[in-house]
Design an enzyme around this catalytic site. Sequence first.
Site, mmCIF file in Angstrom:
data_model
loop_
_atom_site.group_PDB
_atom_site.id
_atom_site.type_symbol
_atom_site.label_atom_id
_atom_site.label_comp_id
_atom_site.label_asym_id
_atom_site.label_seq_id
_atom_site.Cartn_x
_atom_site.Cartn_y
_atom_site.Cartn_z
ATOM 1 N N ASP A 124 0.836 -1.188 0.000
ATOM 2 C CA ASP A 124 0.000 0.000 0.000
ATOM 3 C C ASP A 124 0.878 1.248 0.000
ATOM 4 O O ASP A 124 2.013 1.233 0.493
ATOM 5 C CB ASP A 124 -0.881 -0.030 1.252
ATOM 6 C CG ASP A 124 -1.778 1.176 1.376
ATOM 7 O OD1 ASP A 124 -2.037 1.823 0.341
ATOM 8 O OD2 ASP A 124 -2.221 1.471 2.496
ATOM 9 N N ARG A 125 0.369 2.321 -0.557
ATOM 10 C CA ARG A 125 1.117 3.573 -0.620
ATOM 11 C C ARG A 125 1.611 4.002 0.766
ATOM 12 O O ARG A 125 2.742 4.479 0.915
ATOM 13 C CB ARG A 125 0.227 4.668 -1.216
ATOM 14 C CG ARG A 125 0.877 6.046 -1.281
ATOM 15 C CD ARG A 125 -0.060 7.047 -1.909
ATOM 16 N NE ARG A 125 -1.234 7.298 -1.111
ATOM 17 C CZ ARG A 125 -1.308 8.212 -0.145
ATOM 18 N NH1 ARG A 125 -0.264 8.969 0.135
ATOM 19 N NH2 ARG A 125 -2.432 8.387 0.532
#
Length: 541
Positions: free
Chosen positions: A267-268
Site C-alpha cells: 500500500d502507498r
Amino acid sequence: MQSPKLLRNAQTQHGDASSVDVENIFLHRHMLSTNPTSGGNLHDREDDPKCVWFPDDQDGSPAESKDPPISISEEKSETQSKEVLPEKRKACSTDDEVHVKKVKLDANGLKTKRPGFSDERYDETSYYFENGLRKVYPYFFTFTTFAKGRWVDEKILDVFVREFRAAPPEEYERSLEAGKLTVNSEKVPKDYRIKHNDLLANVVHRHEVPVTSQPIKIVFMDKDIVVVNKPASIPVHPCGRYRHNTVVFILAKEHNLKNLRTIHRLDRLTSGLLLFGRTAEKARELELQIRTRQVQKEYVCRVEGRFPDGIVECNEKIDVVSYKIGVCKVSPKGKDCKTTFKRIGEVGSDSIVLCKPLTGRMHQIRVHLQYLGYPISNDPLYNHEVFGPLKGRGGDIGGISEEQLISNLISIHNAETWLGLEEDQIVSGEIKNAAASTSVVENHINSETEKPVISQNLEPSNEATAQIATQTCYEEPDRSFDSKKATSDPQCSECKLNYRDPGTKDLIMYLHAWKYKGIGWEYETELPDWACNSNIDYDQV
C-alpha cells in the site's frame, strides 16, 4: 499474466491503484501483431511524446477488430483477385482507415521498449525537494485509448464526462475546442460521434501529489532481483495521480534501474520490503513461490490499546466490499484467511504487534486487526467511525447495508483523503507558487498487498555494495527548486490553486513489511522509528 479484466483502468486519468499491472500498463499481449510489414513506420512513435493507454475488456478492443492490419502477402493476394473483391480493395485504401491501422501498428512496435517506461517518459519532468517532500514539476502528458464498443455512436463529450471524471465537463469542452482532445489526431466538434477503433487522445497538465523525500534504500541486488526498503507514502507503480512519484520511476530515474518487474505490492502508506525482478524468469519463479504460499511474511504494526498476551490467531473470511474503492471486511461469504498476531512491545497506550499473514488477501492484516478490535493506530480507513460506533469490531458495522457503507466510504474518502486547500489562495492566470501548487486528491484507496510478499539475506556485503553502486549509476539529484523548470497551463484549474503540503500524518501508516523468507532466500529491513522507539522484547519475536 493477470487476466485482462484485472487490468481495468490501467493508466487512465482517474486511475485504479488496486488494478494496475506495471508490466502491462499500456499494452495487452493479445493486442500485439507479429507482422512488422503491415504498413507504417515502426519507429514513428518512438519520438512521439505520447504514452499509450488501452482499454481492458472486450469492448472495442483493436485485437478484436474484424478488419485486422493487412500484410504484404495479403495485399498481393487482393491485387491478384481484384475482379473478385473490388469493394474490399477500395475500402482498404481510404485515408481514414489507413491512418487508424498505422496508429495500431506503431503502438505494437513499442513492445520491445516496454511502452510507458522509456527514456522519453522518464525525462518528461524532474524532481525537486522541499519541506521534506519529493515533488514533481508539473508537466504535459497525453492519455490515449482506442474507443470501447460501448462508446460507439455516442457523442465524445458525453463519453468523457461520464467515463473520465477527473475534470469537470467544461474542461473537456475547452479541450475539444482547443484541439487538445482529438480523435485520430484530428480536431473534432463536441457533438462528434465516436466510431469503432477511433483513437482518442487527451493532452493534460499533470500535477502529482508530493511524497516523502526519504530515499529508497537498496537492501539487496544482483543480476536477477532488486530488493528495496520502500518509505511510506510512495506508491509502487503509476496509479491515480501518481506517475513519477512512484517507486518504479524513482528507481529508474535516480538509480538507473529500468524495466523492473513487479512481483508484489505494498500500500502507498505502508513501508518495508519490496522485491522486483530484473528478469522475467526470476520474476515468474518468485511469483510462483508466493502463489503457492511458500513465502513466510512478517509485518510489524502499531495498534490501539494493549494487545492480548500470547499468540492470537484470526481465521475470519474476508470479502471485498468494493473493488472500485478497494475496501474489504470480514464476511462469511468471503475467502479463507489466516493471520497470527503477537504483541512484542508497547508505546504508551499502543502495542507493537508482529503480524504473520498466512494467506495473501487484500488488506488482510488491517481487516483482521479491525475485527479483533485493535486497529492500526493511524489507519485512515479501517480505524474510522464510518464502520460504525465500534469501528467494525467483531464485524459490527452499525447495522447498515454494504451499499450504504460504500456510499459513506466514498463520502469520507472525498472529504478526508486530501492534503488541504489553503484558504484565500485562489490565483488567476498562472501559478502563484509553483513549489506549492500540487495536486491533492488520490483517487482510490490503495491495496495493502495485491499479491503476497517476498525477500533474501539482510544488508549487502561490501562487495555487493560496490556492485550496486556500479550497476545503478546513482548520482545525487539536484534537490533545489528551479522556477525555469515549472510549466503552467492557463486552462489548468490546478495551476490556479495553492495546496498545502502534506504533513507527517498524511504520509505514513504504522504498518511495515519487515521480513520475507522463501526457498533459498531471506530478506529483512531495519524497523521504522515508530517501532524502534518502543520497548520491543526481541526474545518474543
